[in-house]
Design an enzyme around this catalytic site. Structure first.
Site, short mmCIF file in Angstrom:
data_model
loop_
_atom_site.label_atom_id
_atom_site.label_comp_id
_atom_site.label_asym_id
_atom_site.label_seq_id
_atom_site.Cartn_x
_atom_site.Cartn_y
_atom_site.Cartn_z
N HIS A 122 13.16 -37.73 -8.65
CA HIS A 122 12.43 -38.24 -7.48
C HIS A 122 10.98 -37.76 -7.46
O HIS A 122 10.42 -37.59 -6.39
CB HIS A 122 13.15 -37.83 -6.19
CG HIS A 122 14.53 -38.39 -6.07
ND1 HIS A 122 14.77 -39.71 -5.77
CD2 HIS A 122 15.75 -37.82 -6.25
CE1 HIS A 122 16.07 -39.93 -5.76
NE2 HIS A 122 16.70 -38.80 -6.05
N LYS A 136 10.47 -15.32 -12.19
CA LYS A 136 10.19 -14.21 -13.09
C LYS A 136 9.09 -14.58 -14.10
O LYS A 136 8.18 -13.82 -14.35
CB LYS A 136 11.46 -13.79 -13.86
CG LYS A 136 12.43 -12.97 -13.06
CD LYS A 136 11.87 -11.60 -12.73
CE LYS A 136 12.57 -10.95 -11.56
NZ LYS A 136 12.38 -11.58 -10.25
N TRP A 151 -3.04 -2.44 -1.73
CA TRP A 151 -2.79 -3.85 -2.05
C TRP A 151 -3.58 -4.62 -1.01
O TRP A 151 -3.25 -4.61 0.17
CB TRP A 151 -1.30 -4.15 -1.94
CG TRP A 151 -0.93 -5.55 -2.37
CD1 TRP A 151 -0.66 -5.97 -3.63
CD2 TRP A 151 -0.78 -6.69 -1.51
NE1 TRP A 151 -0.35 -7.32 -3.62
CE2 TRP A 151 -0.43 -7.78 -2.33
CE3 TRP A 151 -0.92 -6.90 -0.15
CZ2 TRP A 151 -0.21 -9.05 -1.83
CZ3 TRP A 151 -0.71 -8.19 0.35
CH2 TRP A 151 -0.35 -9.24 -0.50
N GLU A 181 15.30 -18.07 -9.90
CA GLU A 181 15.00 -16.70 -10.31
C GLU A 181 14.28 -16.69 -11.67
O GLU A 181 13.28 -16.00 -11.87
CB GLU A 181 16.31 -15.90 -10.37
CG GLU A 181 16.24 -14.53 -11.03
CD GLU A 181 15.35 -13.53 -10.31
OE1 GLU A 181 14.72 -13.89 -9.31
OE2 GLU A 181 15.25 -12.40 -10.79
N ARG A 217 3.55 -0.20 -5.01
CA ARG A 217 3.30 -0.83 -3.71
C ARG A 217 1.92 -1.50 -3.64
O ARG A 217 1.59 -2.16 -2.64
CB ARG A 217 3.38 0.21 -2.59
CG ARG A 217 4.70 0.94 -2.53
CD ARG A 217 4.68 1.98 -1.46
NE ARG A 217 4.65 1.36 -0.15
CZ ARG A 217 5.71 1.00 0.55
NH1 ARG A 217 6.91 1.21 0.06
NH2 ARG A 217 5.59 0.44 1.72
N GLU A 243 5.70 -14.83 -12.33
CA GLU A 243 5.06 -13.60 -11.82
C GLU A 243 4.73 -12.59 -12.90
O GLU A 243 3.78 -11.83 -12.74
CB GLU A 243 5.88 -12.98 -10.69
CG GLU A 243 7.23 -12.45 -11.10
CD GLU A 243 8.04 -11.91 -9.93
OE1 GLU A 243 7.47 -11.60 -8.88
OE2 GLU A 243 9.26 -11.80 -10.08
N LYS A 291 5.59 -4.21 -4.78
CA LYS A 291 7.06 -4.26 -4.72
C LYS A 291 7.59 -4.40 -3.30
O LYS A 291 8.55 -5.10 -3.06
CB LYS A 291 7.65 -3.01 -5.37
CG LYS A 291 9.15 -3.10 -5.48
CD LYS A 291 9.68 -2.41 -6.68
CE LYS A 291 11.15 -2.67 -6.87
NZ LYS A 291 11.42 -4.01 -7.40
N CYS A 346 0.86 -1.18 0.00
CA CYS A 346 0.00 0.00 0.00
C CYS A 346 0.89 1.23 0.00
O CYS A 346 1.95 1.25 0.61
CB CYS A 346 -0.94 0.08 1.19
SG CYS A 346 -2.06 -1.30 1.31
N ASN A 357 -1.16 1.57 6.21
CA ASN A 357 -0.35 0.55 5.54
C ASN A 357 0.13 -0.40 6.63
O ASN A 357 0.73 0.05 7.60
CB ASN A 357 0.82 1.26 4.84
CG ASN A 357 1.86 0.29 4.33
OD1 ASN A 357 1.59 -0.89 4.11
ND2 ASN A 357 3.07 0.77 4.14
N GLY A 358 -0.16 -1.69 6.51
CA GLY A 358 0.23 -2.65 7.54
C GLY A 358 -0.93 -3.58 7.85
O GLY A 358 -1.91 -3.63 7.10
C1 F6R Z 1 10.21 -10.88 -7.23
C2 F6R Z 1 10.31 -9.88 -6.19
C3 F6R Z 1 10.03 -10.28 -4.79
C4 F6R Z 1 10.99 -9.60 -3.81
C5 F6R Z 1 10.63 -9.96 -2.39
C6 F6R Z 1 11.58 -9.35 -1.38
O1 F6R Z 1 10.61 -10.40 -8.47
O2 F6R Z 1 10.60 -8.74 -6.44
O3 F6R Z 1 10.13 -11.66 -4.67
O4 F6R Z 1 12.29 -10.00 -4.09
O5 F6R Z 1 9.34 -9.49 -2.11
O6 F6R Z 1 11.59 -7.97 -1.43
P1 F6R Z 1 12.80 -7.15 -0.86
O7 F6R Z 1 13.99 -7.48 -1.68
O8 F6R Z 1 12.39 -5.72 -0.98
O9 F6R Z 1 13.00 -7.57 0.58
#
Ligand code: F6R
Length: 616
Positions: free
Chosen positions: A508, A489, A77, A485, A30, A492, A611, A2, A103-104
């Site tokens: 397995h 990617k 969010w 990774e 956010r 998501e 994010k 948020c 936010n929280g």
């Molecule tokens: C995926 C992504 C998330 C963040 C995760 C941790 O592309 O961006 O998986 O890596 O939410 O966020 P930070 O790095 O801000 O602690």
């Protein structure tokens, strides 16, 4: 998650609603499922909110045309309650005079809500947030002023909050408070005060910032701030500081070229960010490395992409002769470690430095067991940097795309620099050998630059699997980080179901799904895992799997048995091979980007994501 943005000003020509709306747009990474603004106007609250993205809501200037002297907004969010009008912030009390954004997460909201309802309060949303305005209403009814009512209300709430509150009858101030959720203050002294979930939100308006710490409340007046401790109610002296980074990163332009998406632009920034990271200040590197070397037990923790970078860091530090490191997802940390041994160090990795799970893990380790915290963080001044004993700042700079990629690349580079420094301090590598590895890291940036020039080739491979519903990503050892990774990617941003597995483990269970044409992507650098990985490729191939491999440019054997290859241009030296994880992962990040773009999706704002995940 948020985003919160508010302002209070005495400048007649500052368009209040429009400035708040623009601030919210800078925070949309956010969360972006609904948005709203509340303004104090002639002794009443003007409130507008709606489900959807700000750009759509503000069509025809719906937000910008709001009238008011000051106020705030919120981009949501969803946690408690669907993303619909009723649950969008701001929320108001029964009188409609108090407005609030949050936010929280408030953990005891159900109990509070029941008690408030029994006392006659009417709730109109499913959110945890709505208890706040009603609690504040009760305390104001008892004769408390707005600040003291906020203090009394937050003391009743368990959980995390960054809140902003205004009262229609208080024409010259609003109140903010925070605990474990970010909230920063920007100021143009004597004129305007801003509050926001992060600094870049007000950066086009002022560079003067004040950080509100946990358990603090502040009164914001035009160009003037007072901060108080929530526990004691005592005023606090605080520092105002100048933010020294620019907003260039917030434009979709790089080296004069316009980009359609931030993700594409940010991928193209990776080579320069890696070079910057190799230049990490020696003093920071030394004290970080020595703290790890002095520990009896070392843990590493993070979430999501940052966790995959942490896994790569764990491998690098141990492979270069450093201590064994136990990796634990930050959301599992507390449950996995009911006890921690004495003299432990926890390495925390985070782009935002605000991830609630990461913060919970390190608070637990530090406060309960006295562990030292060494963190690798991108956002200067974030909660994690302020809470850590040692910090290495990553050089990714402002990252706007929700799916993190340049942060991942710099996090691994930073942790590899730590690994090399430990190796040097322990006498495992000579100064010259370390210099060769540093050069190899710089060369990895060149390798990525070359891949960028030829990114069309990666796109072509991506198009082969664009229709797939399921894809495996397999690798061994260090390369598992790249496989995880790549899988994350693609999942998501392109909404394809992917799974990353240790290649040796794939027989397995996962192999049961393989049939003709099932895509299996192998990360296959020519390291010590290479021969065993070939065995795993053959197992998949002989069952009809479509084999796509990411290989070194000079590769022959894996190429021969693969249907398609993505070639990573690295030198055939030990140093280049042992530091090639970032270019290998970069290839998969780039492929995910092209698939998402080709599917007509928005790779910058994938659905349901935010994010900065500031809820547990
Ligand atoms: C995926 C992504 C998330 C963040 C995760 C941790 O592309 O961006 O998986 O890596 O939410 O966020 P930070 O790095 O801000 O602690």
């Amino acid at each position: 998650m948020c985003g919160i943005f508010g302002l209070i000003t005495n400048e007649q020509n500052l368009p209040v609603a429009q400035t708040i709306r623009e601030g919210l747009e800078r925070l949309e990474y956010r969360g972006y499922d609904s948005a709203g603004i509340a303004l104090v106007h002639n002794g009443s609250i003007e409130l507008r909110k709606k489900a959807g993205r700000i750009i759509d809501i503000n069509k025809d200037g719906w937000f910008d045309s709001m009238q008011g002297e000051f106020g705030f907004g919120h981009t949501r969010w969803a946690t408690h309650g669907k993303p619909v009008y009723n649950n969008a912030h701001p929320h108001v009390d029964c009188t409609g005079k108090i407005a609030l954004v949050h936010n929280g997460i408030i953990e005891n909201y159900q109990d509070l809500r029941k008690e408030l309802s029994l006392r006659g309060h009417k709730f109109s949303s499913d959110t945890d947030t709505e208890v706040f305005p009603h609690l504040i209403e009760e305390f104001m009814g008892k004769g408390f002023d707005l600040k003291d009512s906020v203090i009394s209300a937050v003391k009743m709430c368990k959980g995390a909050y960054g809140i902003v509150v205004c009262h229609a009858d208080n024409p010259d101030y609003m109140v903010v408070a925070r605990k474990e959720s970010p909230l920063v203050i920007g100021i143009i002294p004597g004129k305007t005060t801003f509050c926001a979930s992060d600094i870049p939100a007000f950066l086009p308006l002022t560079r003067e910032a004040i950080v509100l710490d946990d358990n603090e409340v502040a009164i914001l007046r035009p160009g003037k701030v007072e901060i108080y401790k929530i526990d004691s109610g005592e005023p606090k002296t605080f520092n105002q500081f100048q933010v020294n980074y620019t907003m260039d990163a917030a434009q979709k332009v790089l080296d004069g070229k316009n980009y359609k998406w931030f993700m594409h632009k940010e991928l193209h920034e990776v080579p320069r960010k890696i070079r910057d990271q190799v230049g990490v200040p020696q003093a920071d590197l030394d004290s970080f490395a020595k703290t790890i070397m002095d520990a009896d037990h070392v843990f590493i923790t993070a979430a999501g992409t940052a966790y995959y970078a942490a896994l790569a860091g764990k491998y690098q530090i141990t492979q270069f002769g450093g201590p064994y490191i136990q990796a634990i997802l930050c959301s599992e940390f507390v449950d996995a470690l009911p006890e921690m041994p004495p003299n432990s160090v926890v390495i925390a990795v985070s782009q935002s430095g605000e991830t609630a799970d990461t913060m919970e893990a390190i608070r637990y380790a530090k406060e309960k067991f006295g562990a030292k915290i060494c963190s690798v963080v991108n956002v200067v001044g974030s909660s994690l940097t302020r809470y850590s004993d040692e910090v290495i700042i990553t050089t990714a700079g402002l990252e706007i795309a929700v799916a993190s990629q340049k942060a991942y690349c710099t996090q691994i580079t930073a942790l590899t620099m730590v690994a090399l420094r430990i190796a040097e301090l322990r006498g495992r590598l000579t100064e010259n050998q370390v210099a060769n590895y540093h050069q190899a890291l710089l060369d990895s940036a060149d390798s990525i630059e070359q891949m960028i020039i030829e990114e069309g080739k990666i796109k072509e491979i991506g198009l082969k699997i664009i229709q797939s519903e399921n894809i495996y990503f397999l690798a061994r050892g260090l390369s598992q980080s790249a496989a995880m990774e790549g899988a994350l990617k693609l999942k998501e941003i392109a909404y394809i179901h992917t799974e990353a597995y240790a290649a040796g483990e794939s027989k397995h269970g996962p192999i049961a799904l393989i049939e003709d044409g099932f895509p299996v992507i192998f990360v296959a650098p020519p390291d010590q895992t290479y021969d065993r990985l070939i065995g795993n490729i053959m197992e998949m191939k002989s069952r009809g799997g479509l084999i796509i491999s990411v290989v070194a440019s000079f590769d022959e054997r894996v190429t021969e048995i693969s249907d398609y290859t993505i070639r990573v241009p690295i030198a055939n030296t030990i140093e280049a091979i042992e530091t090639s994880i970032v270019p290998f992962a970069f290839a998969l990040q780039t492929m995910a980007y092209f698939i998402a773009n080709e599917k007509g999706l928005d790779p910058d704002k994938p659905r349901n994501l935010a994010k900065s995940v500031t809820v547990k």
